[in-house]
Design an enzyme around this catalytic site. Sequence first.
Site, PDB file in Angstrom:
ATOM      1  N   LYS A 202       0.938  -1.201  -0.111  1.00 50.38           N
ATOM      2  CA  LYS A 202      -0.010  -0.110   0.067  1.00 50.38           C
ATOM      3  C   LYS A 202       0.925   1.341   0.060  1.00 50.38           C
ATOM      4  O   LYS A 202       1.891   1.113   0.622  1.00 50.38           O
ATOM      5  CB  LYS A 202      -0.778  -0.029   1.189  1.00 50.38           C
TER       6      LYS A 202
ATOM      7  N   ARG B 254     -10.477 -11.404   1.895  1.00 50.59           N
ATOM      8  CA  ARG B 254     -11.216 -12.296   1.290  1.00 50.59           C
ATOM      9  C   ARG B 254     -10.436 -13.955   1.627  1.00 50.59           C
ATOM     10  O   ARG B 254     -11.374 -14.750   1.576  1.00 50.59           O
ATOM     11  CB  ARG B 254     -11.718 -12.164  -0.044  1.00 50.59           C
TER      12      ARG B 254
END
Length: 511
Positions: A286, A360
């Site tokens: 990120k 996920r």
Amino acid sequence: MVSTKIRHSVKKPDIFRGDVHICCLTQDKKGKLVFPNGYTLKELESAVSWDDFKGEVGDSLLVYVPNIGKAKDKTARVLFVGLGMSEGKNTNELRELCRNVGGNIAAEIEQIRASVLHLTLPCIQTMDGKDIAECFVEGIMLGDYRFLKYKKESEDNPSFKGIKTLTVYADKGGKSVLKGMKKAYASSLAACKARDMANEPGNSWTPTSFASYAEELSTEYNMTCTVLGKAQMKRLKMGGILGVNQGSSEAPKMIVLEYSSKKPKAQTLMIVGKGLTFDSGGISIKPSAGMQDMKYDMCGGAAVLSTMAVIGEEKPDVNVVAIIPSTDNMSGSSALKPGDVIRHYGGITSEVVNTDAEGRLILADALAYGIEKFKPNSVIDLATLTGAVILGLGHHRTGILGNNQILLNRVLKAGEKCGEPLWQLPLDKEYTEQIDSDVADIKNTGGRPAGTITAAAYLQKFVGDTPWVHLDIAGTAWDFTKKSYIPKGPSGTGVRTLVELVRDWKGFTDK
Ligand code: BES
Ligand code: MN
Ligand code: ZN
């Protein structure tokens, strides 16, 4: 706030002794202040005659009254607080109004550093005394939250430690008022506990911390706690959570906490929370600006575990299994790489296109494992899953998706009732096609379009036909809509919605 005591009293407010007496006032249809019984204080009348206090929401007036009640030797402090007009507002709006005014009270009493409070509730025709008490106590307790653990205390200006006792005056319906207060006490305490976990930095709140807290709860409330470590995950072939953990030196944990209801043939609800204790993005790293906020990536897990404390306390008529897959997402030399293929619990393979879509991956293992092992009648998961939900809904509503409209509606309704609003997004099969992979069964991103939906579509692959609802709390777990009872930082969102649901659990008769 953790040590706040709540009480209700039938004693007349004028014989109260404490730091401050708070009196809540409404306006009539025309916006005129409604003077409460027993408060014909000239200080208030004078303020009204000067137009200095109208009783609108956000209005407050602090007066010092000598020689009232038993406090003959001392001047009493009375804080008048406005609610505005209650006319024309529906029940949920009124509930939110009470919470908001409760939050305003918490801010006011911090200013005057009052910690022994006496509260006279407003009279709202269309609302039960019990509900008024519940929402006020919730607003006050949630608003009275602060996280001071890592701050050095200044000697000459020690920080305000919060409310010690809160006594609510109710001349009638005392028992039910106390019931409302107790409900609020339990859910607010749990939401604040979730905030505490989230406020802890990534070097303090680790997967092991989640496991320890779950074990603590299991001892306290006689629940069953199982913590799967790396070795068991390997045995169970949980390639999702193991994959995400590969780049980290911090041990992953899959925490399972089971509450069994005494009710015969009770249904089972499974709640799953993303417990990512720090999300660097992994190899798909990120940007550094704002990365510190990714310590909050465990807010789903925090909400789920905090809810279990209320469940242990209140013992609802539904079995509840909580699962928290927990790890951090780092980029060490053995980290997962873009293009790697992993195999989830149960066998589905996945091409990891982006290592930053890690939530996920860990949730998939938890869902597949929990559904196979516990055969729940319903499943709800909470996760700070996608930045895309912030683009779609901002910080005002949690995204909600699922495969069963009855369950979806129940969660939507519960959220609306407790001031944690949600908004449903569609989950048609076209979205699922976005996560088809050329090399594996599925891939972990569906590209830029509909990022929140394709993330949910990924999870859907692991729930089969079990009624399931997914809450994407990335926009609401922190930076939530500015409200008097939600401080800056983590909001504790999801806790009160889950608590509301289990208190009034309606199962499925067809499953
Ligand atoms: N934890 C983040 C989601 C997130 C982003 C929460 C911003 C709160 C604020 C999640 O793991 C993530 O990184 N998601 C990616 C998915 C993408 C790579 C498909 C995202 O949303 O950018
Ligand atoms: Mn991520
Ligand atoms: Zn994440």
